[in-house]
Design a protein around this motif. Structure first.
Motif, short mmCIF file in Angstrom:
data_model
loop_
_atom_site.label_atom_id
_atom_site.label_comp_id
_atom_site.label_asym_id
_atom_site.label_seq_id
_atom_site.Cartn_x
_atom_site.Cartn_y
_atom_site.Cartn_z
N ILE A 133 0.84 -1.20 0.00
CA ILE A 133 0.00 0.00 0.00
C ILE A 133 0.87 1.25 0.00
O ILE A 133 2.00 1.23 0.52
CB ILE A 133 -0.93 -0.02 1.23
N ALA A 134 0.38 2.33 -0.56
CA ALA A 134 1.12 3.59 -0.57
C ALA A 134 1.08 4.24 0.80
O ALA A 134 0.16 4.02 1.59
CB ALA A 134 0.53 4.54 -1.61
N ASP A 135 2.07 5.10 1.06
CA ASP A 135 2.14 5.80 2.33
C ASP A 135 2.56 7.26 2.10
O ASP A 135 3.66 7.51 1.62
CB ASP A 135 3.17 5.09 3.23
N ARG A 333 4.42 22.62 11.06
CA ARG A 333 4.49 22.38 12.51
C ARG A 333 3.70 21.10 12.76
O ARG A 333 3.05 20.61 11.83
CB ARG A 333 3.93 23.57 13.29
N PRO A 334 3.72 20.54 13.95
CA PRO A 334 2.96 19.30 14.16
C PRO A 334 1.50 19.45 13.76
O PRO A 334 0.78 20.32 14.27
CB PRO A 334 3.12 19.05 15.66
N GLY A 335 1.06 18.60 12.84
CA GLY A 335 -0.29 18.69 12.35
C GLY A 335 -1.34 18.53 13.43
O GLY A 335 -2.40 19.14 13.39
N LYS A 336 -1.02 17.71 14.44
CA LYS A 336 -2.00 17.46 15.51
C LYS A 336 -2.29 18.74 16.29
O LYS A 336 -3.39 18.92 16.81
CB LYS A 336 -1.51 16.35 16.43
N GLU A 337 -1.28 19.63 16.38
CA GLU A 337 -1.50 20.89 17.08
C GLU A 337 -2.46 21.79 16.30
O GLU A 337 -3.34 22.43 16.88
CB GLU A 337 -0.16 21.61 17.28
N VAL A 338 -2.27 21.84 14.98
CA VAL A 338 -3.14 22.66 14.15
C VAL A 338 -4.55 22.10 14.15
O VAL A 338 -5.54 22.84 14.23
CB VAL A 338 -2.58 22.75 12.72
N TYR A 339 -4.64 20.76 14.07
CA TYR A 339 -5.96 20.12 14.13
C TYR A 339 -6.68 20.52 15.42
O TYR A 339 -7.86 20.89 15.41
CB TYR A 339 -5.81 18.59 14.07
N ALA A 340 -5.98 20.44 16.55
CA ALA A 340 -6.58 20.76 17.85
C ALA A 340 -7.01 22.22 17.92
O ALA A 340 -8.09 22.54 18.42
CB ALA A 340 -5.60 20.43 18.97
N ILE A 352 -4.21 13.23 10.67
CA ILE A 352 -2.79 13.29 10.35
C ILE A 352 -2.29 11.89 10.04
O ILE A 352 -2.64 10.94 10.74
CB ILE A 352 -1.99 13.91 11.51
N TRP A 353 -1.48 11.76 9.01
CA TRP A 353 -0.84 10.48 8.68
C TRP A 353 0.57 10.48 9.27
O TRP A 353 1.32 11.46 9.10
CB TRP A 353 -0.78 10.29 7.17
N PRO A 354 0.96 9.40 9.97
CA PRO A 354 2.28 9.36 10.60
C PRO A 354 3.43 9.63 9.66
O PRO A 354 4.46 10.19 10.07
CB PRO A 354 2.34 7.93 11.16
N ALA A 355 3.28 9.26 8.36
CA ALA A 355 4.37 9.47 7.40
C ALA A 355 4.62 10.95 7.15
O ALA A 355 5.74 11.35 6.82
CB ALA A 355 4.06 8.76 6.09
N TRP A 356 3.58 11.77 7.30
CA TRP A 356 3.68 13.22 7.08
C TRP A 356 3.14 13.93 8.32
O TRP A 356 2.05 14.50 8.29
CB TRP A 356 2.89 13.63 5.84
N TYR A 404 -2.08 0.10 15.30
CA TYR A 404 -1.26 -0.57 14.31
C TYR A 404 -1.13 0.24 13.03
O TYR A 404 -0.22 0.05 12.23
CB TYR A 404 -1.83 -1.96 13.97
N LEU A 405 -2.04 1.17 12.81
CA LEU A 405 -2.02 1.95 11.59
C LEU A 405 -0.80 2.87 11.51
O LEU A 405 -0.42 3.32 10.45
CB LEU A 405 -3.30 2.79 11.47
N SER A 406 -0.21 3.16 12.63
CA SER A 406 0.96 4.04 12.63
C SER A 406 2.25 3.29 12.36
O SER A 406 3.26 3.90 12.14
CB SER A 406 1.06 4.77 13.97
#
Length: 406
Positions: A133-135, A333-340, A352-356, A404-406
């Motif tokens: 699968i692509a990542d 910057r960390p995507g999770k911060e912007v999401y929050a 957010i995808w762990p690869a990016w 497991y997805l990460s």
């Protein structure tokens, strides 16, 4: 005369080994959900998220909803809601097959494309036959591979700062015995297209017995050439279609699996073709025969997408060159911060995808929704988001092991 005891395994033509494998996977299905885009988006939404409040551009949904012809068809079929009307379901598959030049045996009807995606991975992967699968890519196939015990091989996208397409040569080199090579085209989450030349290369060079699973959930939004001709040519290819995206029927659930009858029979072993809701069948048929629907919506969504990509570029941000209804945005910057931070202002963007880790996915909403997105995004990015973390996922999702997805 003693009545013979029939062996269901022998009668079905399945080997006992395959039967036990299928039985084990089917048993797992009883306790493990089919992972869908809606489930993944819902899992990330904070507990305080109100579905009736704010801007929700996190699940690649179409805010336009079903077309007028589909809504009319739903209303007209409601009085027959006490009937199963399985012939309607067969007729829907036949309608699509005729439009695309297939024998109806090459088309199976499902409640969206998530089920046949899940079942294809279960049917053709195992501990000796990996999923490639692509990542970053759509995560649902990995969920199914986790159930079948298959290794999951993630292959980085080619030129992630530019085209962000599938690296088909690397995907082919990743395993000598892949069970399924999954290609979402246009890709989720980047919205980018892998060239026809590369898709042809992948299909022609795949090892014998490997199933190429081509997910065309977003095909109607792009100018990409569909892959249905590979199925017509008898290749080991299964193509998925859904009414959830351009057709605006994500909450109504309808889709197709298109492949050789022998391949469709194997995936049907895991879920069969249950009787579909007649409202979904009626809406899907009305959508299919509405000749203006695809070009009209493709143009509108494309214009809104282009406007927002241009605005982001003018603000100094890079986004993937999407031709779909979503794109990946580098927030530096960390995507999770912007999401929050966006969620605190009732604007819910994608996960957010762990690869990016410094990117977030944004769904293309209505012009009104995207105007709010632009205003809120500018506010968030002008301040500090350091230390912000998304709120815990919804209580009902806590038992779902996404790690497991990460």
């Amino acid at each position: 005369m003693q009545t013979p005891i029939l062996d269901p395994v022998a009668c079905s033509g399945l080997s006992r080994r395959n039967f036990l494998r299928i039985a084990a996977a089917t048993s797992a299905l009883a306790s493990v959900p089919v992972l869908t885009e809606s489930r993944l988006a819902f899992a990330q939404r904070p507990k305080f998220a109100d579905p009736n409040k704010g801007i929700h551009i996190d699940a690649n949904e179409n805010p336009l909803g079903p077309s007028e012809s589909a809504r009319k068809a739903i209303a007209e079929i409601i009085p027959k809601g006490g009937r199963y009307e399985f012939p309607m379901q067969m007729e829907l598959g036949e309608t699509f097959a005729k439009m695309e030049g297939f024998d109806p045996s090459y088309v199976d009807v499902y409640a969206g494309s998530s089920e046949p995606l899940h079942f294809t991975v279960l049917a053709f992967t195992s501990k000796d036959k990996p999923l490639v699968i692509a990542d970053p890519g759509y995560e649902a196939p990995m969920w199914a591979a986790n159930i079948s015990g298959a290794p999951i091989i993630k292959v980085p996208l080619l030129d992630p700062k530019g085209a962000a397409t599938h690296d088909v040569k690397a995907m082919l080199a990743a395993s000598t015995t892949p069970g399924v090579i999954y290609l979402c085209n246009p890709n989720n989450p980047t919205g980018t297209v892998t060239s026809r030349e590369d898709v042809e290369y992948l299909v022609s060079k795949a090892p014998k017995g490997t199933v190429i699973l081509i997910d065309e959930a977003y095909i109607h939004l792009s100018d990409a050439q569909p892959s249905l001709d590979f199925v017509k040519d008898g290749k080991d290819v299964i193509v998925l279609r859904t009414f959830s995206k351009l057709y605006g029927m994500a909450g109504i659930r309808m889709g197709f699996a298109i492949g050789r009858p022998d391949l469709l029979k194997q995936i049907a072993t895991f879920g069969g073709q249950n009787s579909m809701p007649i409202t979904a069948i009626a809406a899907a048929k009305a959508s299919l025969i509405d000749t203006d629907l695809v070009p009209t919506r493709k143009k509108l969504i494309g214009e809104i997408r282009a406007e927002n990509l241009a605005w982001l570029k003018s603000e100094g941000y890079h986004a993937t060159p999407s031709v779909s209804n979503c794109f990946m945005l580098d927030v530096r910057r960390p995507g999770k911060e912007v999401y929050a931070a966006m969620a605190q202002k009732d604007v819910y963007i994608g996960r957010i995808w762990p690869a990016w880790p410094n990117c977030v996915r944004v769904t293309v909403g209505s012009r009104e929704e995207m105007a709010v997105f632009q205003k809120t995004f500018k506010e968030v990015m002008s301040g500090s988001t350091a230390g912000l973390e998304p709120q815990p996922i919804h209580e009902r999702m806590r038992e779902t092991p996404f790690a497991y997805l990460s």
